[in-house]
Design a protein around this motif. Structure first.
Motif, short mmCIF file in Angstrom:
data_model
loop_
_atom_site.label_atom_id
_atom_site.label_comp_id
_atom_site.label_asym_id
_atom_site.label_seq_id
_atom_site.Cartn_x
_atom_site.Cartn_y
_atom_site.Cartn_z
N LEU A 263 0.82 -1.20 0.00
CA LEU A 263 0.00 0.00 0.00
C LEU A 263 0.86 1.26 0.00
CD1 LEU A 263 -2.80 -1.04 2.52
CD2 LEU A 263 -3.03 -0.78 0.04
N ALA A 264 1.92 1.24 0.79
CA ALA A 264 2.83 2.39 0.82
C ALA A 264 3.51 2.61 -0.53
CB ALA A 264 3.89 2.20 1.91
N GLY A 265 3.67 1.53 -1.30
CA GLY A 265 4.30 1.62 -2.61
C GLY A 265 3.34 2.01 -3.71
N GLY A 266 2.07 2.20 -3.38
CA GLY A 266 1.10 2.65 -4.38
C GLY A 266 0.09 1.62 -4.82
N ALA A 267 0.11 0.41 -4.24
CA ALA A 267 -0.86 -0.61 -4.63
C ALA A 267 -2.27 -0.18 -4.23
CB ALA A 267 -0.52 -1.95 -3.96
N LYS A 268 -3.24 -0.54 -5.04
CA LYS A 268 -4.64 -0.17 -4.80
C LYS A 268 -5.52 -1.42 -4.83
CE LYS A 268 -3.63 4.27 -5.14
NZ LYS A 268 -3.65 5.18 -3.98
N ALA A 269 -6.60 -1.36 -4.05
CA ALA A 269 -7.62 -2.42 -4.06
C ALA A 269 -7.01 -3.81 -3.91
CB ALA A 269 -8.44 -2.34 -5.35
N LEU A 270 -6.13 -3.96 -2.93
CA LEU A 270 -5.51 -5.26 -2.69
C LEU A 270 -6.55 -6.28 -2.25
CD1 LEU A 270 -2.22 -4.36 -0.79
CD2 LEU A 270 -2.41 -5.38 -3.06
N THR A 271 -6.45 -7.48 -2.78
CA THR A 271 -7.35 -8.56 -2.41
C THR A 271 -6.56 -9.68 -1.73
OG1 THR A 271 -7.05 -9.76 -4.50
CG2 THR A 271 -8.75 -8.04 -4.44
N VAL A 291 4.16 -10.59 -9.41
CA VAL A 291 2.72 -10.55 -9.20
C VAL A 291 2.24 -9.12 -9.44
CG1 VAL A 291 0.85 -10.86 -7.53
CG2 VAL A 291 2.84 -12.40 -7.50
N ALA A 292 1.34 -8.94 -10.40
CA ALA A 292 0.79 -7.62 -10.67
C ALA A 292 -0.25 -7.27 -9.61
CB ALA A 292 0.17 -7.58 -12.06
N VAL A 293 -0.11 -6.08 -9.01
CA VAL A 293 -1.09 -5.58 -8.05
C VAL A 293 -1.63 -4.26 -8.58
CG1 VAL A 293 -0.07 -6.74 -6.07
CG2 VAL A 293 0.75 -4.48 -6.70
N GLY A 294 -2.84 -3.92 -8.23
CA GLY A 294 -3.46 -2.71 -8.74
C GLY A 294 -2.70 -1.46 -8.33
N GLY A 295 -2.81 -0.40 -9.13
CA GLY A 295 -2.22 0.87 -8.75
C GLY A 295 -1.09 1.34 -9.64
N GLY A 296 -0.88 0.70 -10.76
CA GLY A 296 0.22 1.09 -11.63
C GLY A 296 0.01 2.41 -12.33
#
Length: 322
Positions: A263-271, A291-296
């Motif tokens: 989250l601190a790195g910018g990830a969004k809507a983590l599941t 692993v791609a996480v939202g927030g790019g």
């Protein structure tokens, strides 16, 4: 009236900032029983109250309802009352879009004041049940908190029946939103079908028990978050995380630390699916890729990967689709 006033008084004593000019808050007023009761109690217990009335413009005559709510706020003794019209685009579902538009408008209009919301114990119970249905871990059933700046919820220990009675006592009729009786909304069905059935089958006290459980889980979660913060500090070199340090930590702490880092790195809507896949990079690595996480952001994606014994987080440019 006394129960609601006591709840507001306790909240103010615990959380409200106090300046040389005294205590002031904003109240999110919909015109419904819960927010009207909160407003009536706040004008007695707080130095100054500004009412913020969001008009979602989703129903014919919503402007009249909003104007009536603002007039009621002034009659109750609010320092000011403003109507905030918003546009709801419907992306992600009507409920979610309306909530996003509402909170954005309140945040913009609050003028630095905390905003009191009329969520009750019944709302808390519904929130916990929704979290249980999602099955995404303890955090999803923590429920709502009394204070998450700038949002305050003094009535989380007060039943909805109490707020309705207060409105009757002060002779301020609440607006009955037809959306609150529409079965197309999941929360409405929880309120009108699921919770009454649980209360009947289990012999009552279900809403209070769910709210109590949420409070206990929040206390436990705060301790785990603090321990996870220490783990994150130990594992971090400022940008990446030590796989060895994370792998030897208990799973509950490791996943919390990784979640906070993402989250601190910018990830969004983590599941839960995201976190499980990232956790496998630490504990079950078989040479798999990132692993791609939202927030790019537009044209890129945020990817967590294992590199040279470290967990890294980077943005990768996505190829344009033709």
């Amino acid at each position: 009236m006394l129960e609601v006033r006591r709840a507001v008084r306790d909240w103010v004593a615990a959380y409200a900032p106090n300046s040389d000019a005294g205590t002031a808050v904003a109240v999110a007023l919909s015109g419904g029983a819960d927010s009207l009761a909160l407003t009536a109690a706040a004008v007695v217990e707080v130095g100054a109250v500004d009412a913020l009335v969001v008009d979602h413009q989703l129903q014919a005559g919503s402007d009249v309802v909003a104007a009536d709510a603002a007039a009621a706020a002034l009659a109750l003794g609010c320092r000011s009352a403003r109507v905030l019209p918003v546009e709801v685009d419907g992306d992600g579902g009507l409920e979610a879009a309306a909530r996003q538009a509402r909170y954005a408008a309140l945040d913009e209009a609050r003028d630095g004041l905390p905003v009191l919301l009329g969520h009750t114990l019944d709302d808390q119970a519904e929130t916990v049940l929704l979290g249980l249905a999602r099955g995404s871990g303890g955090r999803s059933i923590h429920g709502m908190t009394e204070w998450a700046e700038p949002w305050g919820r003094p009535l989380l220990g007060v039943r909805r029946t109490v707020t309705r009675q207060l409105c009757a006592d002060v002779a301020v009729p609440p607006h009955e939103d037809p959306h609150n009786a529409s079965p197309e909304f999941t929360r409405v069905r929880l309120r009108t079908e699921v919770l009454p059935l649980l209360e009947d089958v289990l012999g009552g006290g279900v809403a209070a028990a769910l709210a109590r459980t949420a409070g206990q889980l929040r206390e436990d979660g705060a301790v785990l978050d603090a321990l996870a913060g220490e783990l994150l500090h130990t594992a971090s070199d400022g940008a990446t995380l030590s796989i060895e340090t994370l792998a030897t930590a208990p799973a509950a702490l490791r996943r919390r630390a990784v979640r906070a880092w993402l989250l601190a790195g910018g990830a969004k809507a983590l599941t839960g699916k995201h976190l499980h896949a990232v956790d496998e990079l630490i504990t079950d690595w078989r040479g798999q890729g990132g692993v791609a996480v939202g927030g790019g952001g537009p044209g890129s994606r945020l990817v967590a990967a294992r590199e040279h014994g470290r967990l890294t987080l980077r943005r990768e440019r996505q190829a344009r689709r033709r």
